[in-house]
Design a protein around this motif. Structure first.
Motif: not given
Length: 133
Positions: A22-51
């Motif tokens: 997974p790729q984890l990235k800070r969006i802002d003070d309360k939000t974290l973005e988690v994304s992962c590439q499941l396969g070459r031809f599948i677009p990345p799955m992205v989830l933003q988690i907010q406190i």
């Protein structure tokens, strides 16, 4: 007391055990973005988690994601419903997660000695703030 969890450590652990990095990235003070590439031809799955809110007895989170990810989460929650520890509520219809630390056995043991004061999202990791009782 501050507990630092680096994104690199989390990504290495997930990759080692589940063969997905997974790729984890800070969006802002309360939000974290988690994304992962499941396969070459599948677009990345992205989830933003907010406190949303946090007290010593409950942590309320919300998440934003695409339709595909929402369907995966709903299916996983349905499948794992009886296997989730008591004290963790995942509500796919509202895109909310509620964690009640005092009701989760493994966390309750820690909470006997420490009190959750906050969670901070930084560029390189999460910082969990606790105070000793």
């Amino acid at each position: 007391m501050n507990i630092k969890v680096h994104y690199e450590e989390v990504a290495n652990y997930v990759e080692k055990h589940y063969m997905i990095r997974p790729q984890l990235k800070r969006i802002d003070d309360k939000t974290l973005e988690v994304s992962c590439q499941l396969g070459r031809f599948i677009p990345p799955m992205v989830l933003q988690i907010q406190i949303e809110a946090m007290r010593k007895d409950v942590v309320c989170l919300s998440y934003e994601c695409g339709t595909g990810m929402a369907m995966l989460i709903a299916g996983a929650v349905e499948h794992l419903d009886n296997k989730l520890p008591h004290g963790i509520e995942i509500k796919p219809e509202d895109k909310r997660i509620n964690l009640f630390p005092d009701h989760v056995k493994e966390i309750r043991q820690i909470m006997e000695y420490a009190q959750l004061d906050g969670i901070q999202i930084h560029e390189d990791g999460l910082e969990i703030l606790v105070s000793l009782r």
